[in-house]
Design a protein around this motif. Structure first.
Motif, PDB file in Angstrom:
ATOM      1  N   UNK A 112       8.997  -4.992  19.194  1.00  0.00           N
ATOM      2  CA  UNK A 112       9.572  -4.174  18.905  1.00  0.00           C
ATOM      3  C   UNK A 112       9.165  -2.950  17.794  1.00  0.00           C
ATOM      4  N   UNK A 113       9.871  -1.466  18.460  1.00  0.00           N
ATOM      5  CA  UNK A 113       8.940  -0.516  17.939  1.00  0.00           C
ATOM      6  C   UNK A 113       8.730  -0.675  15.759  1.00  0.00           C
ATOM      7  N   UNK A 114      10.397  -0.999  15.857  1.00  0.00           N
ATOM      8  CA  UNK A 114      10.769  -0.893  14.234  1.00  0.00           C
ATOM      9  C   UNK A 114       9.719  -2.374  13.669  1.00  0.00           C
ATOM     10  N   UNK A 115       9.669  -3.493  14.526  1.00  0.00           N
ATOM     11  CA  UNK A 115       9.148  -4.238  14.462  1.00  0.00           C
ATOM     12  C   UNK A 115       7.409  -3.590  13.613  1.00  0.00           C
ATOM     13  N   UNK A 116       7.494  -3.503  14.874  1.00  0.00           N
ATOM     14  CA  UNK A 116       5.625  -3.142  14.525  1.00  0.00           C
ATOM     15  C   UNK A 116       5.679  -2.403  13.510  1.00  0.00           C
ATOM     16  N   UNK A 117       6.028  -1.151  13.385  1.00  0.00           N
ATOM     17  CA  UNK A 117       5.529  -0.363  12.308  1.00  0.00           C
ATOM     18  C   UNK A 117       5.701  -1.269  10.950  1.00  0.00           C
ATOM     19  N   UNK A 118       7.247  -2.109  10.891  1.00  0.00           N
ATOM     20  CA  UNK A 118       7.563  -2.427   9.951  1.00  0.00           C
ATOM     21  C   UNK A 118       6.268  -3.944   8.972  1.00  0.00           C
ATOM     22  N   UNK A 119       6.680  -4.122   9.669  1.00  0.00           N
ATOM     23  CA  UNK A 119       4.992  -5.196  10.031  1.00  0.00           C
ATOM     24  C   UNK A 119       3.733  -4.651   9.737  1.00  0.00           C
ATOM     25  N   UNK A 120       3.202  -3.910   9.994  1.00  0.00           N
ATOM     26  CA  UNK A 120       1.636  -2.931   9.740  1.00  0.00           C
ATOM     27  C   UNK A 120       2.213  -1.999   8.248  1.00  0.00           C
ATOM     28  N   UNK A 121       3.354  -1.840   8.329  1.00  0.00           N
ATOM     29  CA  UNK A 121       3.751  -0.478   6.919  1.00  0.00           C
ATOM     30  C   UNK A 121       3.537  -1.247   5.658  1.00  0.00           C
ATOM     31  N   UNK A 122       4.020  -3.043   6.012  1.00  0.00           N
ATOM     32  CA  UNK A 122       4.788  -3.896   4.764  1.00  0.00           C
ATOM     33  C   UNK A 122       3.181  -4.209   4.362  1.00  0.00           C
ATOM     34  N   UNK A 123       2.146  -4.707   5.247  1.00  0.00           N
ATOM     35  CA  UNK A 123       1.078  -5.428   4.865  1.00  0.00           C
ATOM     36  C   UNK A 123       0.387  -4.609   4.565  1.00  0.00           C
ATOM     37  N   UNK A 124       0.062  -3.229   5.335  1.00  0.00           N
ATOM     38  CA  UNK A 124      -0.840  -2.054   4.633  1.00  0.00           C
ATOM     39  C   UNK A 124      -0.348  -1.752   2.952  1.00  0.00           C
ATOM     40  N   UNK A 125       0.539  -1.889   2.733  1.00  0.00           N
ATOM     41  CA  UNK A 125       1.539  -1.388   1.287  1.00  0.00           C
ATOM     42  C   UNK A 125       1.368  -2.126   0.549  1.00  0.00           C
ATOM     43  N   UNK A 126       1.248  -3.426   0.926  1.00  0.00           N
ATOM     44  CA  UNK A 126       1.336  -4.707   0.078  1.00  0.00           C
ATOM     45  C   UNK A 126      -0.244  -4.551  -0.769  1.00  0.00           C
ATOM     46  N   UNK A 128      -1.758  -1.707  -1.090  1.00  0.00           N
ATOM     47  CA  UNK A 128      -1.984  -0.055  -2.179  1.00  0.00           C
ATOM     48  C   UNK A 128      -2.360   0.936  -0.866  1.00  0.00           C
ATOM     49  N   UNK A 129      -2.157   1.294   0.353  1.00  0.00           N
ATOM     50  CA  UNK A 129      -2.617   0.993   1.507  1.00  0.00           C
ATOM     51  C   UNK A 129      -1.090   2.312   2.232  1.00  0.00           C
ATOM     52  N   UNK A 130      -1.487   3.872   2.529  1.00  0.00           N
ATOM     53  CA  UNK A 130      -0.753   4.016   2.869  1.00  0.00           C
ATOM     54  C   UNK A 130      -1.131   5.674   3.682  1.00  0.00           C
ATOM     55  N   UNK A 131      -1.003   4.874   4.658  1.00  0.00           N
ATOM     56  CA  UNK A 131      -0.955   5.805   5.728  1.00  0.00           C
ATOM     57  C   UNK A 131      -0.189   6.304   6.738  1.00  0.00           C
ATOM     58  N   UNK A 132       0.141   7.394   7.746  1.00  0.00           N
ATOM     59  CA  UNK A 132       1.682   7.427   7.834  1.00  0.00           C
ATOM     60  C   UNK A 132       1.133   7.206   9.796  1.00  0.00           C
ATOM     61  N   UNK A 133       2.022   5.796  10.038  1.00  0.00           N
ATOM     62  CA  UNK A 133       2.400   4.814  10.933  1.00  0.00           C
ATOM     63  C   UNK A 133       2.870   5.817  12.609  1.00  0.00           C
TER      64      UNK A 133
END
Length: 145
Positions: A112-126, A128-133
């Motif tokens: 699902x679009x929200x699941x893909x974005x949240x999964x990638x965003x959460x791993x990157x945030x853990x 310390x990486x912040x990139x617009x997705x």
């Protein structure tokens, strides 16, 4: 016309599949249809300003979904498709991170679009990486800035 387009091999169960690194004023790398990120794929996507990267499936949705087991095994294999978590870790391990990431080639059945974005965003945030997705859709064009 001032562009340099370099294909690079990706591991997928097709005849000589490739991704593309497009260099001009900015660098855009497009990498879909791959089972995992090899060292040569990582080198090809490293340093892109904009990265279009496959986030095909959520492994648990796929494993528990209605696809027959041989198809699930193919998708999960080294020459199948990239899971959301694998896409995130590929980015996390890049030496030079992209300015923007477009998640592409999402399965309509196993993601699902929200699941893909949240999964990638959460791993990157853990990490310390912040990139617009941005999440692409199979039936809509995407305009890069």
């Amino acid at each position: 016309a001032g562009l340099r387009i370099t294909p690079f091999s990706v591991p997928h169960d097709a005849a000589d599949p490739v991704g593309y690194r497009i260099e001009g004023d900015s660098t855009v790398t497009v990498c879909t249809d791959l089972g995992f990120v090899t060292q040569s794929v990582a080198a090809s996507i490293d340093g892109a300003d904009v990265l279009v990267l496959e986030a095909n499936h959520d492994a648990e949705l796929l494993k528990n979904g209605r696809y027959p087991w041989p198809l699930k095994r193919r998708i999960l294999g080294n020459h199948g498709h990239l899971a959301n978590t694998d896409a995130a870790w590929a980015v996390a391990h890049l030496e030079r991170k992209p300015r923007d990431i477009f998640l592409a080639h999402l399965s309509q059945e196993n993601n699902r679009p929200d699941l893909a974005k949240d999964t990638v965003q959460n791993i990157l945030a853990q990490q310390g990486i912040k990139i617009p997705l941005h999440v692409t859709k199979q039936d809509e064009a995407v305009r890069l800035r």
